[in-house]
Design an enzyme around this catalytic site. Structure first.
Site, PDB file in Angstrom:
ATOM      1  N   LYS A  84       0.839  -1.200   0.000  1.00 51.74           N
ATOM      2  CA  LYS A  84       0.000   0.000   0.000  1.00 51.74           C
ATOM      3  C   LYS A  84       0.882   1.261   0.000  1.00 51.74           C
ATOM      4  O   LYS A  84       2.018   1.214   0.465  1.00 51.74           O
ATOM      5  CB  LYS A  84      -0.955  -0.005   1.201  1.00 51.74           C
ATOM      6  CG  LYS A  84      -1.835  -1.262   1.282  1.00 51.74           C
ATOM      7  CD  LYS A  84      -2.773  -1.415   0.092  1.00 51.74           C
ATOM      8  CE  LYS A  84      -3.345  -2.805  -0.078  1.00 51.74           C
ATOM      9  NZ  LYS A  84      -4.403  -3.191   0.819  1.00 51.74           N
TER      10      LYS A  84
HETATM   11  C1  LIG Z   1      -5.531  -4.087   1.291  1.00 55.87           C
HETATM   12  C2  LIG Z   1      -6.940  -3.688   1.328  1.00 55.87           C
HETATM   13  C3  LIG Z   1      -7.774  -3.977   2.423  1.00 55.87           C
HETATM   14  C4  LIG Z   1      -7.349  -4.853   3.558  1.00 55.87           C
HETATM   15  O1  LIG Z   1      -6.219  -4.412   4.210  1.00 55.87           O
HETATM   16  P1  LIG Z   1      -5.245  -5.450   4.949  1.00 55.87           P
HETATM   17  O2  LIG Z   1      -4.257  -4.564   5.626  1.00 55.87           O
HETATM   18  O3  LIG Z   1      -4.619  -6.306   3.894  1.00 55.87           O
HETATM   19  O4  LIG Z   1      -6.066  -6.229   5.902  1.00 55.87           O
HETATM   20  C5  LIG Z   1      -9.064  -3.489   2.406  1.00 55.87           C
HETATM   21  N1  LIG Z   1      -9.534  -2.777   1.369  1.00 55.87           N
HETATM   22  C6  LIG Z   1      -8.771  -2.505   0.295  1.00 55.87           C
HETATM   23  C7  LIG Z   1      -9.354  -1.674  -0.824  1.00 55.87           C
HETATM   24  C8  LIG Z   1      -7.468  -2.973   0.223  1.00 55.87           C
HETATM   25  O5  LIG Z   1      -6.718  -2.727  -0.852  1.00 55.87           O
END
Ligand SMILES: *Cc1c(COP(=O)(O)O)cnc(C)c1O
Length: 417
Positions: free
Chosen positions: A199
């Site tokens: 991310k």
């Molecule tokens: C990555 C992601 C999540 C979940 O996050 P995690 O940290 O992997 O639990 C939720 N929504 C979106 C749009 C994501 O890209």
């Protein structure tokens, strides 16, 4: 021998640098020092102190919100946000049909129902379809800024206002992206972000909830941060203060080493975003007009975080060449990071959404919308592939080689038919 210059048919590849071509987060000495120092200081923080407080303060001031609560994952942040927003049994929350499943799945653990709504041809929530999905049980609608391209928040805010729905945001792709110069994640009553590995802002594993609403903040604490933190932060005369020791029974705290990494990364986020902005603009300019490839439309009011560069593939412009064959040729050119989104797909295709009852007692199967009800989500998914967006000056050549690889495959597409 075809004599085609395409690498798939024996020609020279367009990208010659050895892979992997994109890794995230970028780890520097400041990260190593921050994590090593945290290791000596504390590896468990039961309240809002130390690196947990430092990260939450930094995030709150970066976004310009009153409260931030860090969590162990983005999925946990979404769970806490929904719980704190008062979403409960039988409630419906409208979720875009095209997103990562964790935008919606925590709702299953609150007895609530994700109601999918179709997207438009750009992958944004289709507000006409959304309006048709509203019932007396609809409590909220969640905006997802897919691939870091901000949703039209003017439209969403007035839609939510008009229909008296709570607006929430999943900012997991979109740290630091803005709409009308305002940070994504600050439009809704609350927002949840992932800090997972790839991310835009990364803790390795982590997440957080952001809100201006102090009551909601207390409930986020009660959902996943029980005992010391709740006892110290929820005022003793608050009606829910008596629940501080147990909270709602879940423990979803971030790990201090993860918090230290995210805190070190946050100081460089704006630099990363500015670098991505430049390279994304360069990649879009290089691809604009290449047959078969459509670059995303970026409204003037929007500054994306460029979590990825999503490209729309139009086979008709390349003699009907299937996307998979196109991508095979792109990979043969050495552009190995080009890919079709996998788990970010039409949610109705997941067995959990078709038959939740198999895993989650109390949910009837076949109630939630099935495959085929979301033609635009299906279409956008089937015709989208994405490229990484680099941020460093020294990666410009790699970005150029990638766009050259796509242009090359497009211009020799007839050799693949
Ligand atoms: C990555 C992601 C999540 C979940 O996050 P995690 O940290 O992997 O639990 C939720 N929504 C979106 C749009 C994501 O890209």
């Amino acid at each position: 021998m075809t004599g085609s210059p395409l690498a798939l048919l024996g020609g020279e590849p367009a990208v010659t640098a050895p892979g992997p071509h994109f890794t995230w987060p970028p780890i520097e000495d400041t990260d190593r020092r921050a994590v090593a120092a945290q290791l000596e200081m504390a590896v468990s923080i039961p309240d809002r102190s130390g690196i947990t407080a430092d990260l939450e303060d930094a995030l709150a001031s970066y976004l310009g919100v009153r409260h931030v609560v860090t969590t162990c994952t983005g999925t946990a942040a979404l769970h806490s946000m929904y719980a704190a927003a008062g979403i409960g049994p039988g409630d419906e929350v409208i979720v875009p049909a095209l997103t990562f499943h964790a935008t919606a799945t925590p709702l299953f653990h609150l007895g609530a129902h994700p109601v999918l709504a179709d997207v438009d041809d750009r992958g944004r929530l289709d507000l006409d379809d959304t309006a048709r999905r509203i019932t007396a049980r609809t409590k909220a609608v969640i905006a997802v800024h897919l691939w870091g391209l901000p949703e039209d928040m003017d439209a969403l805010m007035s839609f939510a206002g008009e229909h008296e729905l709570m607006l929430l945001e999943d900012g997991s792709h979109t740290h630091g992206a803005t709409w009308n110069r305002r940070m994504t994640g600050t439009f809704g009553t609350a927002s949840a972000f992932s800090l997972n590995g790839p991310k835009p802002l990364s803790a390795g594993e982590g997440g957080f909830v952001a809100t201006d609403d102090t009551e909601l903040y207390y409930r986020v604490l009660l959902h996943g941060q029980y005992n010391k933190r709740c006892r110290r932060e929820i005022p003793a005369d608050h009606p829910l203060a008596c629940f501080a020791v147990t909270g709602m029974g879940l423990k979803l705290r971030i790990h201090p080493l993860a918090a230290a990494l995210a805190h070190a990364q946050l100081t460089r986020l704006d630099g990363h975003l500015a670098g991505r902005q430049e390279i994304a603009a360069r990649m879009c300019a290089a691809l604009d007009g290449v047959p078969g490839i459509h670059v995303p439309h970026v409204p003037i009011s929007s500054r994306p975080s460029w979590y990825a560069l999503p490209l729309r593939y139009e086979p008709a412009e390349l003699g009907g060449l299937p996307l998979q064959r196109f991508l095979d040729a792109v990979h043969a050119e050495g552009a190995t990071e080009a890919d079709q989104p996998g788990s970010t797909c039409p949610l109705g295709t997941h067995p959990l959404f078709q038959a939740p009852g198999a895993l989650l007692p109390g949910y009837a199967d076949g109630q939630d919308p099935a495959v085929g009800d979301f033609p635009a989500a299906e279409y956008v998914h089937a015709t989208t592939f994405k490229l990484p967006v680099w941020h460093r000056e020294e990666d410009v050549r790699l970005a150029d080689a990638y766009t050259a690889a796509l242009a090359k495959v497009a211009s020799y597409a007839k050799d693949l038919l």
